[in-house]
Design a protein around this motif. Structure first.
Motif, short mmCIF file in Angstrom:
data_model
loop_
_atom_site.label_atom_id
_atom_site.label_comp_id
_atom_site.label_asym_id
_atom_site.label_seq_id
_atom_site.Cartn_x
_atom_site.Cartn_y
_atom_site.Cartn_z
N ALA A 4 0.66 -1.17 -0.03
CA ALA A 4 -0.05 0.12 0.13
C ALA A 4 0.91 1.25 -0.07
N ASN A 5 1.83 1.22 0.57
CA ASN A 5 2.86 2.47 0.86
C ASN A 5 3.56 2.67 -0.59
N ALA A 6 3.73 1.57 -1.27
CA ALA A 6 4.64 1.61 -2.47
C ALA A 6 3.49 2.25 -3.54
N LEU A 7 2.29 1.83 -3.41
CA LEU A 7 1.33 2.30 -4.47
C LEU A 7 1.12 3.67 -4.04
N ASP A 8 0.90 3.98 -2.80
CA ASP A 8 0.87 5.52 -2.40
C ASP A 8 1.90 6.35 -3.10
#
Length: 60
Positions: A4-8
Motif C-alpha cells: 500500500a505504501n509503495a502504491l501510494d
C-alpha cells in the motif's frame, strides 16, 4: 502494508510529475486547481461506487 505504501508513493510521484508539467505549461495556479478538481471527482466517484456496492449487498 508495504504494498500500500509503495502504491501510494508511486501515485504521488505520478501526480507531482503531472503537477510540474502543468505548472510549467499553464502556471502553478491552474495546475493546483485542476488537480484539486480531479481529486475531488475521483473521491466522489469512489464514494458513489462504495454506496452502490453497499446497496447491492443489502439487497441480497
Amino acid at each position: 502494508m508495504s504494498v500500500a505504501n509503495a502504491l501510494d508513493a508511486g501515485a504521488e510521484v505520478a501526480i507531482l510529475a503531472i503537477n510540474g508539467f502543468l505548472s510549467d505549461r499553464y502556471g502553478i495556479g491552474f495546475a493546483w486547481v485542476s488537480l484539486a478538481v480531479l481529486g475531488l471527482v475521483i473521491f466522489l466517484l469512489a464514494i458513489f461506487g462504495m454506496q452502490s456496492k453497499k446497496l447491492e449487498v443489502e439487497e441480497i
